[in-house]
Write a protein that holds these residues in place. Structure first.
Motif, PDB file in Angstrom:
ATOM      1  N   LEU A 126       8.078  12.274  -0.086  1.00 37.62           N
ATOM      2  CA  LEU A 126       8.030  11.266  -1.136  1.00 37.62           C
ATOM      3  C   LEU A 126       6.991  11.694  -2.151  1.00 37.62           C
ATOM      4  O   LEU A 126       5.883  12.104  -1.784  1.00 37.62           O
ATOM      5  N   VAL A 127       7.345  11.604  -3.427  1.00 43.23           N
ATOM      6  CA  VAL A 127       6.463  12.066  -4.498  1.00 43.23           C
ATOM      7  C   VAL A 127       6.321  10.955  -5.534  1.00 43.23           C
ATOM      8  O   VAL A 127       7.320  10.361  -5.961  1.00 43.23           O
ATOM      9  N   THR A 128       5.088  10.680  -5.933  1.00 43.78           N
ATOM     10  CA  THR A 128       4.831   9.672  -6.963  1.00 43.78           C
ATOM     11  C   THR A 128       3.583  10.058  -7.737  1.00 43.78           C
ATOM     12  O   THR A 128       2.784  10.877  -7.282  1.00 43.78           O
ATOM     13  N   MET A 129       3.418   9.488  -8.913  1.00 47.19           N
ATOM     14  CA  MET A 129       2.210   9.682  -9.719  1.00 47.19           C
ATOM     15  C   MET A 129       1.421   8.386  -9.753  1.00 47.19           C
ATOM     16  O   MET A 129       2.002   7.295  -9.783  1.00 47.19           O
ATOM     17  N   THR A 130       0.097   8.509  -9.769  1.00 47.25           N
ATOM     18  CA  THR A 130      -0.751   7.328  -9.729  1.00 47.25           C
ATOM     19  C   THR A 130      -1.681   7.250 -10.933  1.00 47.25           C
ATOM     20  O   THR A 130      -1.995   8.254 -11.579  1.00 47.25           O
ATOM     21  N   VAL A 131      -2.118   6.024 -11.194  1.00 45.47           N
ATOM     22  CA  VAL A 131      -3.155   5.722 -12.177  1.00 45.47           C
ATOM     23  C   VAL A 131      -4.304   5.090 -11.402  1.00 45.47           C
ATOM     24  O   VAL A 131      -4.155   4.001 -10.848  1.00 45.47           O
ATOM     25  N   ASP A 132      -5.414   5.783 -11.333  1.00 44.82           N
ATOM     26  CA  ASP A 132      -6.572   5.313 -10.564  1.00 44.82           C
ATOM     27  C   ASP A 132      -7.617   4.798 -11.540  1.00 44.82           C
ATOM     28  O   ASP A 132      -8.318   5.576 -12.204  1.00 44.82           O
ATOM     29  N   MET A 133      -7.732   3.463 -11.633  1.00 48.85           N
ATOM     30  CA  MET A 133      -8.681   2.866 -12.560  1.00 48.85           C
ATOM     31  C   MET A 133     -10.117   2.982 -12.070  1.00 48.85           C
ATOM     32  O   MET A 133     -11.058   2.897 -12.856  1.00 48.85           O
ATOM     33  N   ASN A 134     -10.305   3.171 -10.772  1.00 47.80           N
ATOM     34  CA  ASN A 134     -11.652   3.277 -10.217  1.00 47.80           C
ATOM     35  C   ASN A 134     -12.313   4.600 -10.597  1.00 47.80           C
ATOM     36  O   ASN A 134     -13.505   4.647 -10.909  1.00 47.80           O
ATOM     37  N   ASP A 194     -10.853   6.744 -12.956  1.00 54.16           N
ATOM     38  CA  ASP A 194     -10.381   7.144 -14.277  1.00 54.16           C
ATOM     39  C   ASP A 194      -9.640   8.477 -14.217  1.00 54.16           C
ATOM     40  O   ASP A 194      -9.922   9.412 -14.967  1.00 54.16           O
ATOM     41  N   LEU A 195      -8.657   8.560 -13.316  1.00 52.90           N
ATOM     42  CA  LEU A 195      -7.895   9.792 -13.176  1.00 52.90           C
ATOM     43  C   LEU A 195      -6.494   9.480 -12.660  1.00 52.90           C
ATOM     44  O   LEU A 195      -6.197   8.360 -12.241  1.00 52.90           O
ATOM     45  N   SER A 196      -5.658  10.493 -12.700  1.00 52.89           N
ATOM     46  CA  SER A 196      -4.312  10.395 -12.142  1.00 52.89           C
ATOM     47  C   SER A 196      -4.059  11.546 -11.196  1.00 52.89           C
ATOM     48  O   SER A 196      -4.580  12.657 -11.388  1.00 52.89           O
ATOM     49  N   GLU A 197      -3.250  11.265 -10.182  1.00 54.23           N
ATOM     50  CA  GLU A 197      -2.868  12.268  -9.210  1.00 54.23           C
ATOM     51  C   GLU A 197      -1.373  12.172  -8.952  1.00 54.23           C
ATOM     52  O   GLU A 197      -0.747  11.137  -9.176  1.00 54.23           O
ATOM     53  N   CYS A 198      -0.805  13.261  -8.462  1.00 57.49           N
ATOM     54  CA  CYS A 198       0.550  13.253  -7.935  1.00 57.49           C
ATOM     55  C   CYS A 198       0.420  13.314  -6.422  1.00 57.49           C
ATOM     56  O   CYS A 198      -0.181  14.246  -5.881  1.00 57.49           O
ATOM     57  N   LEU A 199       0.936  12.283  -5.747  1.00 56.87           N
ATOM     58  CA  LEU A 199       0.808  12.184  -4.298  1.00 56.87           C
ATOM     59  C   LEU A 199       2.084  12.663  -3.621  1.00 56.87           C
ATOM     60  O   LEU A 199       3.189  12.378  -4.083  1.00 56.87           O
ATOM     61  N   VAL A 200       1.913  13.363  -2.506  1.00 57.69           N
ATOM     62  CA  VAL A 200       3.034  13.865  -1.716  1.00 57.69           C
ATOM     63  C   VAL A 200       2.885  13.333  -0.293  1.00 57.69           C
ATOM     64  O   VAL A 200       1.862  13.559   0.361  1.00 57.69           O
ATOM     65  N   PHE A 201       3.912  12.608   0.190  1.00 57.48           N
ATOM     66  CA  PHE A 201       3.926  12.024   1.530  1.00 57.48           C
ATOM     67  C   PHE A 201       5.026  12.670   2.367  1.00 57.48           C
ATOM     68  O   PHE A 201       6.056  13.114   1.836  1.00 57.48           O
ATOM     69  N   ASP A 202       4.844  12.675   3.673  1.00 55.29           N
ATOM     70  CA  ASP A 202       5.932  12.964   4.600  1.00 55.29           C
ATOM     71  C   ASP A 202       6.825  11.730   4.627  1.00 55.29           C
ATOM     72  O   ASP A 202       6.366  10.620   4.951  1.00 55.29           O
ATOM     73  N   ALA A 203       8.099  11.881   4.277  1.00 59.54           N
ATOM     74  CA  ALA A 203       8.997  10.730   4.181  1.00 59.54           C
ATOM     75  C   ALA A 203       9.172  10.020   5.513  1.00 59.54           C
ATOM     76  O   ALA A 203       9.525   8.837   5.542  1.00 59.54           O
ATOM     77  N   GLN A 204       8.936  10.708   6.619  1.00 58.24           N
ATOM     78  CA  GLN A 204       9.084  10.103   7.937  1.00 58.24           C
ATOM     79  C   GLN A 204       7.815   9.410   8.416  1.00 58.24           C
ATOM     80  O   GLN A 204       7.836   8.708   9.418  1.00 58.24           O
TER      81      GLN A 204
END
Length: 504
Positions: free
Chosen positions: A439-447, A449-459
């Motif tokens: 699973l892949v998503t992009m985040t907005v981290d207000m704490n 002040d940055l963004s990341e692309c997160l990668v999860f194991d779908a299971q």
């Protein structure tokens, strides 16, 4: 991180902007980046191969009449690419005709969704006309390119899936229906290479449905008669059918006759679901009546004996009550909060033999913007990966994996002040099962002040991300996304193409 700035857009937004959907998590970007060899916290899987592409409403000018709606923002694609255990990032404005004209003029030229369209300075696009086609809503992948689209119909803009460069508008062998355009959410079918779509407008027959083949030519287009102008947003398909909809939330006819676009929910009317053979004539559509609701997004449909099984997000309250409390913005955007609409994963069974419809709620958890393994589009699936929402806001505060067979759920909270995007399921290279991937998503981290692309194991969603890929700037919150596997991208594994593309 190897970083290069490729360009900046002219913006006239005020320095002291106080609009809730142009500030905070929705603060727009105006710089275009090319970033390679991104910093990775954790372990980036070597068998994650392809690109995650997210579209974003990203404004550069104040609203023409001062009533900015978040869907008015110009399209910007964000691309996170994964190859050989490394990651790269690109972001580009979608260079639509409207974006280019407003950059030249240095101001907004078209009225927004919440404004009077008669005051647009130029003729426009979309189902209601007189609007800018921002191409800022959805993004799909078909025939080797990404396609961005606007929620109330418009052109499909072709975007290079690696560089993010705008390649021009879709033509479909000269058959593109330019008078109406295409609604958001055209549906690619990986098994056939086709793409199914619909559009709608204010003139009879009010909807059209079509098919584009694997060579990007329009091969089927037919009118779908509706009782009047409607506001459909999404569609679904199975191996043999397309499923369209006539939901009882649409423009008020009396207001429309006066040139005003005011939508209302009509609880006394059923939701109608139209089933048509994939290459069928409009006269062949069969309508099924279901309980009154509005569905913004469907997750999938498939055939099971005499039935079509259709899944999507049922709204308990399609028209949230205006209590009179809160600011103008809070009242105006009550339609955007998942909790105010009460969105739940839901299943409809349409019996092709009897014409009957049965329904069942699949989850009590409020979620929306669901994605499945794209290989299972149109055939039976088990897992839906969706977003949970921050109460009262159009922001995603977590991810949930719905098991639509057992009802089991796994949830991951992004944490206070961190917001995500629509989450794709990227099948692992050589995957053997529906949930064998990431699973892949992009985040907005207000704490931070940055963004990341997160990668999860779908299971194993609840275990948290396997890897966090740092992006060069905090991006604006956004919604729709798609996944393009490296094997589907022309030249992805060709050494010259790969080097040239990554150096653009």
């Amino acid at each position: 991180m190897d970083l290069e700035i490729l360009g900046r857009a002219l913006s006239t937004l005020p320095a002291d902007d106080d609009h809730p959907y142009r500030t905070g998590p929705w603060r727009p970007q105006h710089t275009e980046y090319q970033a390679d060899d991104l910093e990775v916290i954790g372990d980036l899987p070597a068998d994650l191969d392809g690109v995650y592409i997210r579209n974003t409403e990203n404004p550069v000018h104040p609203a023409q009449q001062g009533r900015y709606h978040p869907f008015d923002g110009d399209g910007m694609v964000h691309i996170a690419g994964f190859r050989d255990g490394k990651a790269f990032y690109r972001n580009r404005f979608v260079k639509t005709e409207g974006f280019t004209a407003e950059q030249q003029a240095g101001r907004a030229l078209w009225a927004g969704i919440a404004e009077n369209p008669a005051k647009s300075e130029r003729d426009g696009w979309c189902a209601r006309g007189r609007m800018k086609d921002a191409s800022s809503t959805d993004v799909a992948f078909h025939n080797g390119v990404a396609l961005t689209s606007f929620w109330q119909c418009g052109d499909l803009y072709r975007v290079d899936p690696v560089s993010g460069e705008t390649l021009g508008r879709s033509e479909w062998g000269g058959g593109f229906p330019s008078s109406l355009g295409v609604s958001a959410h055209p549906k690619p079918d990986q098994r056939t290479g086709e793409m199914l779509f619909f559009n709608y407008g204010t003139d009879a027959p009010y909807m059209n449905y079509g098919v584009v083949d694997a060579h990007d030519d329009l091969v089927h287009y037919t009118g779908i008669e509706l009782p009047g102008p409607r506001l459909p947003h999404d569609m679904a398909f199975t191996e043999n059918y397309a499923i369209l909809n006539d939901c009882p939330l649409f423009w008020v006819p009396e207001a429309l006759a006066a040139g005003k676009y005011v939508s209302r929910f009509h609880p006394d009317l059923p939701m109608r679901l139209g089933v048509i053979p994939r290459r069928g004539d409009g006269s062949e559509i069969v309508w099924f009546e279901a309980a009154s609701t509005y569905v913004l997004h469907w997750t999938n449909a498939y055939e099971n004996g005499d039935e079509i099984v259709l899944e999507g997000f049922h709204q308990e309250t399609p028209e949230p009550e205006d209590t009179g409390n809160g600011s103008m913005y809070e009242r105006m955007f009550r339609f955007l909060a998942l909790d105010r609409m009460g969105t739940h994963l839901h299943r409809w069974r349409l019996n092709l033999r009897t014409g009957g419809v049965t329904e069942e709620r699949l989850s009590d958890r409020i979620s929306e913007f669901g994605m499945i393994n794209p290989v299972h589009a149109g055939i039976a699936h088990r897992y839906t990966y969706a977003a949970t929402g921050k109460p009262g806001w159009f922001l995603f505060d977590g991810l949930v994996r719905h098991d639509t067979v057992t009802g089991a759920e796994e949830h991951f909270s992004l944490g206070e002040g961190v917001f995500g995007s629509e989450t794709v399921m990227a099948p692992r290279v050589g995957s053997t099962g529906e949930d064998d991937g990431y699973l892949v998503t992009m985040t907005v981290d207000m704490n931070r002040d940055l963004s990341e692309c997160l990668v999860f194991d779908a299971q194993r969603l609840s275990d948290g991300p396997l890897a966090r890929v740092r992006l060069p700037e905090r991006i604006s919150s956004g919604t729709h996304s798609t996944w393009a596997a490296g094997a589907q991208i022309p030249g992805w594994r060709d050494a010259d193409r790969a080097v040239d593309t990554l150096a653009m």
